[in-house]
Each structure stands twice: as structure tokens, then as C-alpha cells.
Design a protein around this motif. Sequence first.
Motif, PDB file in Angstrom:
ATOM      1  N   GLY A  88       7.621 -42.729 -45.986  1.00  0.00           N
ATOM      2  CA  GLY A  88       7.380 -41.465 -45.121  1.00  0.00           C
ATOM      3  C   GLY A  88       8.545 -40.865 -44.789  1.00  0.00           C
ATOM      4  N   LEU A  89       8.696 -39.461 -44.768  1.00  0.00           N
ATOM      5  CA  LEU A  89       9.875 -38.720 -44.230  1.00  0.00           C
ATOM      6  C   LEU A  89      10.056 -38.861 -42.885  1.00  0.00           C
ATOM      7  CD1 LEU A  89       9.554 -35.579 -46.938  1.00  0.00           C
ATOM      8  CD2 LEU A  89      10.828 -37.932 -47.320  1.00  0.00           C
ATOM      9  N   ILE A  90      11.194 -38.921 -42.400  1.00  0.00           N
ATOM     10  CA  ILE A  90      11.330 -38.688 -40.844  1.00  0.00           C
ATOM     11  C   ILE A  90      12.284 -37.330 -40.527  1.00  0.00           C
ATOM     12  CG2 ILE A  90      12.619 -39.868 -39.031  1.00  0.00           C
ATOM     13  CD1 ILE A  90      12.181 -42.421 -40.561  1.00  0.00           C
ATOM     14  N   ASN A  91      11.416 -36.516 -39.719  1.00  0.00           N
ATOM     15  CA  ASN A  91      12.058 -35.453 -39.281  1.00  0.00           C
ATOM     16  C   ASN A  91      12.948 -35.768 -37.868  1.00  0.00           C
ATOM     17  OD1 ASN A  91      12.863 -32.544 -38.240  1.00  0.00           O
ATOM     18  ND2 ASN A  91      10.584 -31.867 -38.642  1.00  0.00           N
ATOM     19  N   LEU A  92      14.093 -35.796 -37.897  1.00  0.00           N
ATOM     20  CA  LEU A  92      14.919 -36.387 -36.895  1.00  0.00           C
ATOM     21  C   LEU A  92      15.350 -35.326 -35.754  1.00  0.00           C
ATOM     22  CD1 LEU A  92      16.431 -38.830 -36.163  1.00  0.00           C
ATOM     23  CD2 LEU A  92      18.445 -38.137 -37.086  1.00  0.00           C
ATOM     24  N   GLY A 146       4.671 -34.579 -46.162  1.00  0.00           N
ATOM     25  CA  GLY A 146       5.218 -35.777 -46.459  1.00  0.00           C
ATOM     26  C   GLY A 146       5.657 -36.579 -45.244  1.00  0.00           C
ATOM     27  N   VAL A 147       5.690 -35.870 -43.998  1.00  0.00           N
ATOM     28  CA  VAL A 147       6.502 -36.335 -42.770  1.00  0.00           C
ATOM     29  C   VAL A 147       5.397 -37.320 -42.233  1.00  0.00           C
ATOM     30  CG1 VAL A 147       7.475 -35.911 -40.477  1.00  0.00           C
ATOM     31  CG2 VAL A 147       8.029 -34.511 -42.544  1.00  0.00           C
ATOM     32  N   THR A 148       6.104 -38.395 -41.928  1.00  0.00           N
ATOM     33  CA  THR A 148       5.269 -39.529 -41.230  1.00  0.00           C
ATOM     34  C   THR A 148       5.523 -39.664 -39.628  1.00  0.00           C
ATOM     35  OG1 THR A 148       6.569 -41.344 -41.935  1.00  0.00           O
ATOM     36  CG2 THR A 148       4.461 -40.860 -43.169  1.00  0.00           C
ATOM     37  N   CYS A 149       6.776 -39.438 -39.463  1.00  0.00           N
ATOM     38  CA  CYS A 149       7.376 -39.634 -38.150  1.00  0.00           C
ATOM     39  C   CYS A 149       8.368 -38.526 -37.764  1.00  0.00           C
ATOM     40  CB  CYS A 149       8.383 -40.908 -38.259  1.00  0.00           C
ATOM     41  SG  CYS A 149       9.134 -41.209 -36.516  1.00  0.00           S
ATOM     42  N   GLN A 166      -3.706 -37.660 -32.195  1.00  0.00           N
ATOM     43  CA  GLN A 166      -4.916 -37.199 -33.128  1.00  0.00           C
ATOM     44  C   GLN A 166      -4.576 -37.096 -34.525  1.00  0.00           C
ATOM     45  OE1 GLN A 166      -6.538 -33.295 -31.789  1.00  0.00           O
ATOM     46  NE2 GLN A 166      -7.568 -33.040 -33.630  1.00  0.00           N
ATOM     47  N   ALA A 167      -3.429 -36.573 -34.821  1.00  0.00           N
ATOM     48  CA  ALA A 167      -2.919 -36.499 -36.124  1.00  0.00           C
ATOM     49  C   ALA A 167      -2.658 -38.007 -36.825  1.00  0.00           C
ATOM     50  CB  ALA A 167      -1.643 -35.564 -36.347  1.00  0.00           C
ATOM     51  N   GLY A 168      -2.332 -38.818 -35.964  1.00  0.00           N
ATOM     52  CA  GLY A 168      -2.039 -40.320 -36.602  1.00  0.00           C
ATOM     53  C   GLY A 168      -0.559 -40.445 -37.120  1.00  0.00           C
ATOM     54  N   MET A 169       0.242 -39.952 -36.320  1.00  0.00           N
ATOM     55  CA  MET A 169       1.501 -39.758 -36.898  1.00  0.00           C
ATOM     56  C   MET A 169       2.471 -40.376 -35.875  1.00  0.00           C
ATOM     57  SD  MET A 169       2.623 -35.749 -37.791  1.00  0.00           S
ATOM     58  CE  MET A 169       4.041 -36.251 -38.629  1.00  0.00           C
ATOM     59  N   ARG A 170       3.571 -40.965 -36.501  1.00  0.00           N
ATOM     60  CA  ARG A 170       4.520 -41.710 -35.424  1.00  0.00           C
ATOM     61  C   ARG A 170       5.489 -40.541 -34.727  1.00  0.00           C
ATOM     62  NH1 ARG A 170       4.602 -46.797 -36.204  1.00  0.00           N
ATOM     63  NH2 ARG A 170       3.898 -46.634 -38.283  1.00  0.00           N
ATOM     64  N   ALA A 171       5.769 -40.939 -33.549  1.00  0.00           N
ATOM     65  CA  ALA A 171       6.815 -39.669 -33.125  1.00  0.00           C
ATOM     66  C   ALA A 171       7.479 -40.345 -31.901  1.00  0.00           C
ATOM     67  CB  ALA A 171       5.728 -38.592 -32.170  1.00  0.00           C
ATOM     68  N   GLN A 172       8.743 -39.965 -31.665  1.00  0.00           N
ATOM     69  CA  GLN A 172       9.444 -40.448 -30.688  1.00  0.00           C
ATOM     70  C   GLN A 172       9.554 -39.120 -29.686  1.00  0.00           C
ATOM     71  OE1 GLN A 172      14.128 -41.843 -30.183  1.00  0.00           O
ATOM     72  NE2 GLN A 172      12.545 -43.439 -30.715  1.00  0.00           N
ATOM     73  N   HIS A 426      -0.536 -37.535 -51.339  1.00  0.00           N
ATOM     74  CA  HIS A 426      -1.257 -38.479 -50.130  1.00  0.00           C
ATOM     75  C   HIS A 426      -0.100 -38.910 -49.076  1.00  0.00           C
ATOM     76  CE1 HIS A 426      -3.334 -39.464 -53.705  1.00  0.00           C
ATOM     77  NE2 HIS A 426      -4.283 -39.787 -53.255  1.00  0.00           N
ATOM     78  N   VAL A 427      -0.542 -39.311 -47.811  1.00  0.00           N
ATOM     79  CA  VAL A 427       0.522 -39.623 -46.754  1.00  0.00           C
ATOM     80  C   VAL A 427      -0.203 -40.843 -46.083  1.00  0.00           C
ATOM     81  CG1 VAL A 427       1.713 -39.028 -44.815  1.00  0.00           C
ATOM     82  CG2 VAL A 427       1.549 -37.165 -46.602  1.00  0.00           C
ATOM     83  N   TRP A 428       0.410 -41.820 -45.882  1.00  0.00           N
ATOM     84  CA  TRP A 428      -0.225 -43.021 -45.159  1.00  0.00           C
ATOM     85  C   TRP A 428       0.733 -43.270 -44.027  1.00  0.00           C
ATOM     86  CZ3 TRP A 428       0.059 -42.957 -50.628  1.00  0.00           C
ATOM     87  CH2 TRP A 428      -1.003 -43.152 -51.346  1.00  0.00           C
ATOM     88  N   VAL A 429      -0.017 -43.766 -42.735  1.00  0.00           N
ATOM     89  CA  VAL A 429       1.081 -43.975 -41.804  1.00  0.00           C
ATOM     90  C   VAL A 429       0.417 -45.564 -41.295  1.00  0.00           C
ATOM     91  CG1 VAL A 429       1.383 -43.707 -39.201  1.00  0.00           C
ATOM     92  CG2 VAL A 429       1.188 -41.737 -41.047  1.00  0.00           C
ATOM     93  N   ALA A 430       1.172 -46.490 -41.269  1.00  0.00           N
ATOM     94  CA  ALA A 430       0.685 -47.819 -41.125  1.00  0.00           C
ATOM     95  C   ALA A 430      -0.522 -48.285 -42.075  1.00  0.00           C
ATOM     96  CB  ALA A 430       0.296 -48.302 -39.691  1.00  0.00           C
TER      97      ALA A 430
END
Length: 469
Positions: A88-92, A146-149, A166-172, A426-430
Motif C-alpha cells: 500500500g502506498l504511503i503519503n508522507l 492505492g494509498v493505505t497510510c 471510517q475509511a479504514g485507513m492507517r494514519a499518523q 483493489h486496496v486492502w488494509v490489514a
Amino acid sequence: MTYDEDSITRLLVIANVENMTDSNKINVDLILEARWIVPVIPRNQILEHAAVIIHQGIIVDLTPIDSARSKYCAKQTISLSDQLLIPGLINLHTHAAMTLMRGLADDIPLMPWLHNHIWPAEQQVVSERFVRDSALFGCAEMLAGGVTCFNDMYFYPQATAEAAMQAGMRAQLGLVILEFPTSYASNADDYIEKGLLIRDTWRGHPLLSASMSPHAPYTVADSTFEKIITYAEQLGLGIHTHLHETKAEVAESIEKHGVRPIKRMANLGLLGPNLTAAHCVHMDDEDLSLLSAYGSHVAHCPTSNAKLASGIAPITQLSNAGINVGLGTDGAASNNRQDMFAEMRMAALLAKATSEDATSIPASKALEMSTINGARALGLDDQIGSIEVGKLADLTAVRIADVETLPCFDPLSHLIYVCGREHVSHVWVAGDLRFERSNQLSGLFANIEPNELKEIALLWQSKLNQHKA
């Protein structure tokens, strides 16, 4: 070797899977059978006709499809016969809650853009409701690309946390800090106090983490930076800030403090492996040496920097200096898209053009910048950023089968120079499916209703329209 609690949990899952059998097959939750897999680690590796085996959200095996079929019995098997599977892509670096400001003010340099358009608009509309609505819009856009975090920085971080959950995404989530008052807080101490209290409400959530986020050296005083360093060290938090984005920022620092911003940060003790600095466009040799010596990370935002005419970051020199560089979109207000495919391509092409070296930032490096490098900057590289056994199954599938993507001689090169976010299938998170596109024009989110997004856009556009440039 020592393991943290999350690592131990993942190791136990793998051990338990090995003991779960049904007719001499191991029972697992999910098998993804892909035409190609780029695991990122090891580098420059492309697996053909391979499968990722997932159980309880964790990657437990990576094996040829035939081997997977003979060894495992899955609750669900998904065939990705035309797809390239990547981490999954990470938007830093982004400001998800600025998504509804997309196109509010264009073709304007950074400081006039901020002072004359963005900050006045924020004073009028920014609230917890606005942040939640706009961040949800941003999460949907990123997931579909395609961003998961994502690594965020904005007011009312609890509202962005709600959107990410709600989106089920990873975030810092950055606990933003400024000296001047806004609708969110009255002064630097108020920003810090509110941010830390809000962090406590999501601490321990598997998808969320936090960082201290001083906006920039030109908006934060030395005494505030010293407090931020203390809290970051005591709480084990990263620090996320804008740095060396424009020539004017550098000149102002020299006039006001007698040194360039990065040197000022070093003198204050801010530089270190827990710092992610967004932009770093205007750099001299000493700046590069300091970032390298302290092990700090850079979030490269090529499209935003180009659109605001801030300049082009010396990405080749940063990389050659051993500095870890990830990729970010910045907010949709300055970029107009939170599109990591566009950033990967832009980063690779600009590096080649400015260095006059076609080998600078090859396709494999561009993908690393948007995956494992971002994970390293966030301190999450033991969990995400590559397709490895024991890591969380944050994965993105990209379809390479349509007229505009054929023929395909090298799927990794194709990913960077041919494919766009519209090819994400498709995009999966965990291991949980969060987005699926049945064709190039539409997609389905697991937890977001498209009609809700349309209503959000209509609600806020009229309120923001008076600030349109």
C-alpha cells in the motif's frame, strides 16, 4: 533480538497458522493470486504468478500460486490475473482536511496563497465538522489511488482520526502547533495541550498514531520548539514539520535568527531520526550534511512545490547523501490531487531532468520512496511498506490489461511511467478490502458512501466560494 508487543502478536499468528490444518492444508483467511508481485524488499524483485497468504491481517507466506493451492485452504481466494500487487502506498505529507479547498486559489506563489486566500478561508470555515467532512473526502480520494497510510498535519486532529477510522485507513496524525490563534486554539501552549489530550482518545488504536507537528520554523518560536522536543522525547513521538520550502523562508531565517532554518533546528536539538521534514527544496551542502548526520527524513512533494513555484528539491543529492526520502502530495489545496502515482512519476522525471542523468531515481527507487521509505520515516517499517512475512497486509493491486497500459515489458517500470491511480483495482488494509474498482470509472468503498461525499461537497462549496481566487 527484542520484539515489541505488535511484533510478538504477528509472530504468534504465523506460528498458529502452521498448526491449523484441514485435510493436510493450512487454514487461512485470504489468498491473493497475482500475475506479478513487487515486494519492495528484497529490492528490484518481481515475482510472477505468485500468491500472498494472509491470516488475521498479517502476511504469513509469499509463494508461487501452485504451491499456495496445494498448501493452503482459504476462506477467500481472489484472482488478480491482470494485476501487479504492491505494498500500500504511503503519503508522507498531506493535509487531508484541506481537500474541500481544492482549486480555491490557483496559480499563486506560496506566501500570497497562504496569507490572502487559505488562511482567511480557514478563519471562516474551519471547525471540527469541516475537518471531519473534508478529511473523509481526502481519505476516499487517497484510498481510490492505492494509498493505505497517510501522514497528516491539520487542526482538529480528532476529526481527521474519525474520518480515517471510517475509511479504514492507517494514519499518523500531526498535533499541529502555531504561535497565532485560530478557531482551534489560542496560542502555542493551547495547541500542545489540546493535541496531547486528543491523542489520548485514540492511543492504542491499531490504525492510528500521532506526531508533534510544529507548522514551520517561521511560525513557531524557539521556546515552543524546546517544549515540543521535550514532549516528543518523553512520549516517544515523531516530529513532522515544513522546512526549507521557499527561498523567502530561508532568507527570513537568516535575517531574524542569523542562520538558515535547518541550522536553527540543529542548534535547538530538533534534528534527529524522529523528524520528518516536508519539502526541503532550497538546500546547500551544510543543510544536506546536517540532515544526513542526524538521520532525519524528508517528505518530497514535487507537484505541490512545482505548482506553487517554490522550486525543485535536490532529490538526487538528498538520496546520494544517504537521507531517507519519502513522497507526499501535500494538501489538495496546493496540489489539487492527492495522487501518489502522479508524485512517483513526477519525482522520477524531475530527478532525471535536474541531474541530467537518466539513471537518477529509477522506477524501483520511486516505488521505494512511496512505500518502505515512508514507513521508515513514520517508524512503521517493521509493520508496513513492503510485502514480507510477518508484516501487516496493507496492499494495493494495479490492473495492467487495458489498451492504454499495453504492451507491458516491465511491470515495475510500467507502474511508474504508464499506470495511473485509475488503474488501482483493489486496496486492502490489514487484510481487509477497503476499496474495489469494477471498471475504470467507478469504485466501491467498504465504509464510505459516494452520495455522502457529494452531499459534503455541495454543503461546503457554497461556504468556500466567496474565497475563490
